[in-house]
Motif scaffolding. Structure first.
Motif, PDB file in Angstrom:
ATOM      1  N   ALA A  14       0.846  -1.196   0.000  1.00  0.00           N
ATOM      2  CA  ALA A  14       0.000   0.000   0.000  1.00  0.00           C
ATOM      3  C   ALA A  14       0.882   1.246   0.000  1.00  0.00           C
ATOM      4  O   ALA A  14       1.899   1.306   0.689  1.00  0.00           O
ATOM      5  CB  ALA A  14      -0.915  -0.002   1.209  1.00  0.00           C
ATOM      6  N   GLY A  15       0.470   2.196  -0.832  1.00  0.00           N
ATOM      7  CA  GLY A  15       1.255   3.417  -0.988  1.00  0.00           C
ATOM      8  C   GLY A  15       2.249   3.354  -2.123  1.00  0.00           C
ATOM      9  O   GLY A  15       2.823   4.379  -2.505  1.00  0.00           O
ATOM     10  N   SER A  62     -12.848   6.846  -7.954  1.00  0.00           N
ATOM     11  CA  SER A  62     -12.024   6.143  -6.974  1.00  0.00           C
ATOM     12  C   SER A  62     -10.530   6.204  -7.279  1.00  0.00           C
ATOM     13  O   SER A  62      -9.715   5.929  -6.398  1.00  0.00           O
ATOM     14  CB  SER A  62     -12.460   4.677  -6.875  1.00  0.00           C
ATOM     15  OG  SER A  62     -12.341   4.048  -8.137  1.00  0.00           O
ATOM     16  N   ARG A  66      -4.791   9.665  -8.536  1.00  0.00           N
ATOM     17  CA  ARG A  66      -3.808   8.613  -8.219  1.00  0.00           C
ATOM     18  C   ARG A  66      -3.334   7.892  -9.485  1.00  0.00           C
ATOM     19  O   ARG A  66      -2.179   7.491  -9.566  1.00  0.00           O
ATOM     20  CB  ARG A  66      -4.401   7.596  -7.258  1.00  0.00           C
ATOM     21  CG  ARG A  66      -4.841   8.167  -5.932  1.00  0.00           C
ATOM     22  CD  ARG A  66      -5.212   7.072  -4.940  1.00  0.00           C
ATOM     23  NE  ARG A  66      -6.338   6.268  -5.370  1.00  0.00           N
ATOM     24  CZ  ARG A  66      -6.295   4.940  -5.519  1.00  0.00           C
ATOM     25  NH1 ARG A  66      -5.181   4.273  -5.266  1.00  0.00           N
ATOM     26  NH2 ARG A  66      -7.381   4.280  -5.903  1.00  0.00           N
ATOM     27  N   SER A  84       0.088   5.700  -5.208  1.00  0.00           N
ATOM     28  CA  SER A  84      -0.651   5.676  -3.938  1.00  0.00           C
ATOM     29  C   SER A  84      -1.640   4.529  -3.898  1.00  0.00           C
ATOM     30  O   SER A  84      -2.821   4.705  -3.548  1.00  0.00           O
ATOM     31  CB  SER A  84      -1.381   7.013  -3.733  1.00  0.00           C
ATOM     32  OG  SER A  84      -0.467   8.093  -3.744  1.00  0.00           O
ATOM     33  N   LYS A  86      -3.858   1.334  -3.004  1.00  0.00           N
ATOM     34  CA  LYS A  86      -4.572   0.936  -1.802  1.00  0.00           C
ATOM     35  C   LYS A  86      -4.952  -0.539  -1.910  1.00  0.00           C
ATOM     36  O   LYS A  86      -5.098  -1.063  -3.020  1.00  0.00           O
ATOM     37  CB  LYS A  86      -5.847   1.779  -1.656  1.00  0.00           C
ATOM     38  CG  LYS A  86      -5.616   3.271  -1.655  1.00  0.00           C
ATOM     39  CD  LYS A  86      -6.947   4.014  -1.632  1.00  0.00           C
ATOM     40  CE  LYS A  86      -6.740   5.517  -1.646  1.00  0.00           C
ATOM     41  NZ  LYS A  86      -8.035   6.248  -1.626  1.00  0.00           N
ATOM     42  N   GLU A  88      -7.748  -1.820  -1.694  1.00  0.00           N
ATOM     43  CA  GLU A  88      -8.987  -1.939  -2.486  1.00  0.00           C
ATOM     44  C   GLU A  88      -8.745  -1.835  -3.985  1.00  0.00           C
ATOM     45  O   GLU A  88      -9.669  -2.026  -4.773  1.00  0.00           O
ATOM     46  CB  GLU A  88     -10.020  -0.899  -2.039  1.00  0.00           C
ATOM     47  CG  GLU A  88      -9.518   0.518  -1.973  1.00  0.00           C
ATOM     48  CD  GLU A  88      -9.091   0.927  -0.571  1.00  0.00           C
ATOM     49  OE1 GLU A  88      -8.432   0.111   0.121  1.00  0.00           O
ATOM     50  OE2 GLU A  88      -9.414   2.063  -0.171  1.00  0.00           O
ATOM     51  N   ASP A  89      -7.518  -1.524  -4.396  1.00  0.00           N
ATOM     52  CA  ASP A  89      -7.178  -1.549  -5.820  1.00  0.00           C
ATOM     53  C   ASP A  89      -6.833  -2.964  -6.298  1.00  0.00           C
ATOM     54  O   ASP A  89      -6.628  -3.175  -7.495  1.00  0.00           O
ATOM     55  CB  ASP A  89      -5.984  -0.633  -6.106  1.00  0.00           C
ATOM     56  CG  ASP A  89      -6.292   0.836  -5.869  1.00  0.00           C
ATOM     57  OD1 ASP A  89      -5.431   1.532  -5.300  1.00  0.00           O
ATOM     58  OD2 ASP A  89      -7.398   1.268  -6.250  1.00  0.00           O
ATOM     59  N   SER A 123      -1.586  -4.589   2.599  1.00  0.00           N
ATOM     60  CA  SER A 123      -1.699  -3.505   3.592  1.00  0.00           C
ATOM     61  C   SER A 123      -0.545  -3.542   4.583  1.00  0.00           C
ATOM     62  O   SER A 123       0.237  -4.474   4.622  1.00  0.00           O
ATOM     63  CB  SER A 123      -3.032  -3.620   4.332  1.00  0.00           C
ATOM     64  OG  SER A 123      -3.135  -4.881   4.933  1.00  0.00           O
TER      65      SER A 123
END
Length: 123
Positions: A14-15, A62, A66, A84, A86, A88-89, A123
């Motif tokens: 993440a990120g 969404s 990004r 970036s 996440k 959820e991607d 995550s």
């Protein structure tokens, strides 16, 4: 006839960032609109971004700010730069080409599809 092949997927924290490539066959690829869609397990395919033959772009809310879609017609390739990221991607990402050249967020309006590339964001 257009054949599409996605690449660039993988596992990222993440990120982090990834860039997806959609390479196409066919001399007239520059006249096609190209869209990116994604499908997470147990969910319907959803629109991510699209670019028209004139390089106009659209994004899902969404991913705005990004993700960036772009194209290089000299290489018959469309890119999706994803920053970036996440969890959820996480999904299978597909590129699709539309012969009319006009971008759309509706998957049924696209004529050709690639096989997809997996992205997992931890995550």
């Amino acid at each position: 006839q257009v054949q599409l092949e996605e690449s660039g997927g993988g596992l990222v924290q993440a990120g982090g960032s990834l860039r997806l490539n959609c390479a196409a066959s066919g001399r007239t690829f520059s006249t096609y609109a190209v869209g990116w869609f994604r499908q997470a397990p147990g969910k319907e395919r959803e629109f991510v971004a699209a670019i028209s033959r004139s390089a106009g772009t659209d994004y899902a809310d969404s991913v705005k700010g990004r993700f960036t879609i772009s194209r290089d017609n000299t290489k018959n390739t469309v890119y999706l730069q994803m920053n970036s990221l996440k969890p959820e991607d996480t999904a299978v990402y597909y590129c699709a080409a539309r012969g009319s050249g006009f971008r759309s967020s509706i998957p049924q309006r696209y004529d050709y599809w690639g096989q997809g590339t997996h992205i997992t964001v931890s995550s």
